[in-house]
Design a protein around this motif. Structure first.
Motif, PDB file in Angstrom:
ATOM      1  N   THR A 124     -12.736  -5.976   2.835  1.00 58.52           N
ATOM      2  CA  THR A 124     -13.013  -6.670   1.576  1.00 58.52           C
ATOM      3  C   THR A 124     -14.393  -7.317   1.527  1.00 58.52           C
ATOM      4  OG1 THR A 124     -11.921  -8.614   2.499  1.00 58.52           O
ATOM      5  CG2 THR A 124     -10.589  -7.179   1.085  1.00 58.52           C
ATOM      6  N   GLN A 184      -8.715   3.793  -4.207  1.00 53.38           N
ATOM      7  CA  GLN A 184      -9.009   2.563  -4.949  1.00 53.38           C
ATOM      8  C   GLN A 184      -9.925   1.639  -4.146  1.00 53.38           C
ATOM      9  OE1 GLN A 184      -5.443   0.539  -6.267  1.00 53.38           O
ATOM     10  NE2 GLN A 184      -6.656  -1.265  -6.764  1.00 53.38           N
ATOM     11  N   ASN A 185      -9.721   1.540  -2.842  1.00 53.79           N
ATOM     12  CA  ASN A 185     -10.641   0.745  -2.006  1.00 53.79           C
ATOM     13  C   ASN A 185     -12.073   1.224  -2.200  1.00 53.79           C
ATOM     14  OD1 ASN A 185      -8.672  -0.832  -0.771  1.00 53.79           O
ATOM     15  ND2 ASN A 185      -8.427   0.549   0.968  1.00 53.79           N
ATOM     16  N   ASN A 188     -13.394   0.591  -5.857  1.00 53.50           N
ATOM     17  CA  ASN A 188     -13.709  -0.824  -6.075  1.00 53.50           C
ATOM     18  C   ASN A 188     -15.019  -1.184  -5.388  1.00 53.50           C
ATOM     19  OD1 ASN A 188     -11.375  -1.061  -7.517  1.00 53.50           O
ATOM     20  ND2 ASN A 188     -10.230  -2.143  -5.927  1.00 53.50           N
ATOM     21  N   TYR A 189     -15.219  -0.629  -4.203  1.00 50.98           N
ATOM     22  CA  TYR A 189     -16.475  -0.892  -3.487  1.00 50.98           C
ATOM     23  C   TYR A 189     -17.666  -0.364  -4.303  1.00 50.98           C
ATOM     24  CZ  TYR A 189     -20.146  -0.748   0.005  1.00 50.98           C
ATOM     25  OH  TYR A 189     -21.338  -0.927   0.661  1.00 50.98           O
ATOM     26  N   GLN A 191     -17.788   0.277  -7.532  1.00 54.14           N
ATOM     27  CA  GLN A 191     -17.890  -0.520  -8.752  1.00 54.14           C
ATOM     28  C   GLN A 191     -18.608  -1.847  -8.495  1.00 54.14           C
ATOM     29  OE1 GLN A 191     -14.434  -1.743 -11.726  1.00 54.14           O
ATOM     30  NE2 GLN A 191     -14.274  -2.851  -9.806  1.00 54.14           N
ATOM     31  N   ASP A 192     -18.268  -2.490  -7.384  1.00 51.92           N
ATOM     32  CA  ASP A 192     -18.812  -3.824  -7.117  1.00 51.92           C
ATOM     33  C   ASP A 192     -20.204  -3.798  -6.488  1.00 51.92           C
ATOM     34  OD1 ASP A 192     -16.421  -4.808  -8.024  1.00 51.92           O
ATOM     35  OD2 ASP A 192     -15.581  -5.213  -6.037  1.00 51.92           O
ATOM     36  N   LEU A 235      -7.979  -0.808 -14.420  1.00 49.34           N
ATOM     37  CA  LEU A 235      -8.917  -0.315 -13.405  1.00 49.34           C
ATOM     38  C   LEU A 235      -9.804   0.769 -14.006  1.00 49.34           C
ATOM     39  CD1 LEU A 235      -6.682   0.008 -10.207  1.00 49.34           C
ATOM     40  CD2 LEU A 235      -8.554  -1.607 -10.598  1.00 49.34           C
ATOM     41  N   GLY A 238     -12.585  -0.609 -16.042  1.00 49.11           N
ATOM     42  CA  GLY A 238     -13.626  -1.188 -15.199  1.00 49.11           C
ATOM     43  C   GLY A 238     -14.521  -0.115 -14.591  1.00 49.11           C
ATOM     44  N   TYR A 239     -13.908   0.978 -14.110  1.00 48.96           N
ATOM     45  CA  TYR A 239     -14.709   2.054 -13.506  1.00 48.96           C
ATOM     46  C   TYR A 239     -15.611   2.695 -14.568  1.00 48.96           C
ATOM     47  CZ  TYR A 239     -11.260   1.710  -9.679  1.00 48.96           C
ATOM     48  OH  TYR A 239     -10.440   1.264  -8.667  1.00 48.96           O
TER      49      TYR A 239
END
Ligand SMILES: *[C@@H]1O[C@H](CO)[C@@H](O)[C@H](O)[C@H]1NC(C)=O
Ligand SMILES: *[C@@H]1O[C@H](CO)[C@@H](O)[C@H](O)[C@H]1NC(C)=O
Length: 582
Positions: A124, A184-185, A188-189, A191-192, A235, A238-239
């Motif tokens: 994370t 998803q991990n 999300n990485y 995306q962030d 989700l 967001g993507y």
């Protein structure tokens, strides 16, 4: 020695001349003989049973069995994901159903590696950007160019390809229970973090990189589609929002005056680089036409870039010297390269061919070739008098161009063929002086690049990923960080250790593992005894932290009291300069 040298020279010239003529028969037979060798070469480098990968955990792809000059006996997320994308494509298209066990092992291996705390962080806190791991799935803790943010995107793309296949087989449970959490991990990485700097795919330049940005864009698009299918609509949105921002940023790599794609925003080089050709083939979408928005292989920008990139190697390698001005030649990473003195790479040279086979496929599907002022110079290599316009497949210009470009593409295969040793083994590079293999032997990525180029030559391509009809948003927005703003803190501590000991960081916030020594973050040694680790921690906060020593058996020694305190600013970045208190 002289007569022998002369004889070799003459033979060499004869081969060169036949290559220059695009001798189709030679290329056909090379593709036929090299295909099984390349496939076996890939499989030999996958644990646990690969012939050259002893010690690798199940599903772990070694980069190469070479352990000295260079030592590549590690697993890179980028290389592994590109290799498994090629294998997964073969599996889902029904070409090779025997690959399922390897694919299942790969999924397990990556689910383990994602959880390994490493010098880039934990799952994370940025650990997914770690470029390489030991082949037993433990962290590699030496100094390295980190993070490399293309890995999570490429892994997501490989796994999404498999997920989409399973959904078509009504096997939704494996997708939701096993694959989606891993994917998803990674998404999300991406995306962030897409708007943070990264080391490029050659692990040298820390800036923004075209290849990384292009594959990140792709992963977010296909990730959003999969998320929607699985009912994860928030989700997905967001993507999609970040995919739009990434696509916007992607446009900025185009260099209009030089007519090529600049590979990196930093680095102080021309920016002419195989990075860009590789990006074009790995983001090819059979349904996207010749769209320049996503730099499709037949887009005017990608073709102009192909010309500039290939031309940059004509004059700098001896083995290209006798080839004509418009012949396919051997190409390397970038013209300024000095690694191992700077040589042609098999995977770069194959990529030139693959881009053109993909372009030919699309022109045939679309039914025409469009020449623009941007791509005119590329097409003038084949028809010097060609002018901008649309040439339908019924025209003689279309026929001449496609036949000349196919021969040209084959010439890139031919020069690799000519410099493939008799056993068919593909190393990383071959000598620019005489074509003998250089650097790591049996490079897994070299074999995979041969397989995908050969498939493309045969008109076999992977499924669409959603590049069709995309438009660039009117303004580029960096991701909003207003909700939980963070600042990057580079923790540095002067700590003397003995063999077997490592320094870890732990502290009072989630990003510092809430004082949990089990998940404390391993620091890396840049310049012993200075240990270093960069972590994104909450902005405008008072944070407490300590360094700990762990020995080989996991026993912990805490730094003496009191806790270190850091008051973080609202934005920006900062560094600490601590000394370990015994
Ligand atoms: C779903 O796919 C997984 C992964 O290949 C496999 O292990 C499982 O047996 C499949 N399940 C069904 C019901 O086909
Ligand atoms: C972040 O995004 C903005 C807007 O597209 C761009 O100008 C900037 O260069 C990006 N920075 C990085 C490191 O990606």
């Amino acid at each position: 020695m002289r007569p022998l040298f002369k004889l070799i020279g003459t033979l060499y010239l004869a081969v060169v001349l036949s290559v220059q003529q695009g001798d189709d028969v030679d290329v056909d037979s090379y593709v036929q003989s090299e295909t099984p060798i390349a496939k076996a070469g890939v499989l030999a480098n996958i644990g646990p049973d690969g012939a050259l990968s002893s010690g690798a955990a199940p599903g772990v792809v070694i980069a190469s069995p070479s352990t000295t000059n260079p030592d590549y006996l590690f697993t890179w997320t980028r290389d592994s994901s590109l290799v498994f994308k090629a294998l997964i494509d073969q599996y889902v298209s029904g070409q090779d159903t025997s690959l399922l066990g390897h694919i299942e092992n790969f999924i397990t291996a990556e689910s383990i590696i994602q959880q390994v705390s490493n010098p880039s962080g934990t799952l994370t806190t940025g650990g997914l950007g770690e470029p390489k791991f030991n082949i037993d799935e433990t962290a590699f803790t030496g100094p390295w160019g980190r993070p490399q943010r293309d890995g999570p995107a490429l892994r997501a793309t490989a796994l999404i390809t498999f997920a989409n296949f399973l959904l078509s087989q009504n096997n939704e449970s494996f997708v939701t229970q096993t694959l989606w959490p891993i994917i998803q991990n990674d998404l999300n990485y991406v995306q962030d973090n897409w708007n943070q700097t990264t080391f490029d795919l050659w692990e040298e330049i820390d800036s923004s990189s075209f290849f990384t940005t292009a594959v990140q864009h792709r992963s977010l698009r296909e990730g959003a589609t999969l998320a929607t299918t699985l009912g994860q609509t928030s989700l997905a949105s967001g993507y999609t929002t970040q995919a739009e921002n990434v696509l916007c940023f992607l446009q900025s790599f185009w260099n209009p005056s030089g007519s090529y794609i600049t590979a990196n925003t930093g680095g102080g080089r021309t920016g002419i680089d195989a990075n860009t050709v590789l990006a074009s083939i790995h983001t090819f979408d059979v349904n996207a036409g010749c769209d320049a928005t996503t730099f499709q292989p037949c887009s005017d920008k990608a073709l102009a870039n192909h010309l500039v990139y290939v031309d940059s190697f004509r004059g700098i390698y001896d083995i290209n010297a006798d080839l004509g001005p418009a012949a396919g030649v051997a190409t390397g990473r970038y013209p300024e390269d000095i690694y191992q003195v700077g040589n042609p790479w098999y995977l770069a040279t194959f990529a030139n061919a693959e881009q053109l086979y993909a372009a030919l496929h699309t022109w045939t599907t679309v039914g025409s070739i469009e020449v623009t002022s941007i791509s005119q110079a590329f097409f003038q290599q084949f028809i010097p008098s060609i002018t901008p316009g649309t040439y339908p497949s019924s025209s003689s210009t279309f026929t001449s161009l496609t036949s000349a470009i196919r021969s040209y593409a084959d010439e890139f295969i031919a020069i690799n063929a000519q410099n493939t040793p008799s056993g068919g083994g593909l190393s990383e590079q071959y000598s620019k002086a005489d074509g003998t293999p250089v650097s790591a032997n049996d490079l897994t990525w070299s074999y995979a690049s041969a397989l995908t180029a050969f498939q493309a030559r045969g008109g076999v391509f992977s499924n669409s990923w959603g590049a069709q009809g995309l438009t660039v948003p009117s303004s580029c927005v960096p991701p909003s960080t207003s909700e939980n703003p963070t600042v990057a803190v580079t923790f540095q501590v002067d700590a003397t250790t003995v063999f077997g000991q490592n320094i870890y960081l732990v502290g009072s916030v989630d990003a510092l593992q809430n004082w949990d020594t089990n998940t404390a973050m391993l620091m890396s040694v840049e310049n012993y005894p200075i240990w270093i680790l960069t972590v994104n921690v909450p902005a405008s906060s008072s944070i407490q932290y300590k360094y700990i020593i762990k020995d080989g058996s996991g026993d912990v020694t805490w730094e003496a009291d009191p806790n270190n305190v850091l008051d973080t600013p609202a934005n920006g970045a900062l560094a600490t300069h601590d000394t370990f208190r015994n």
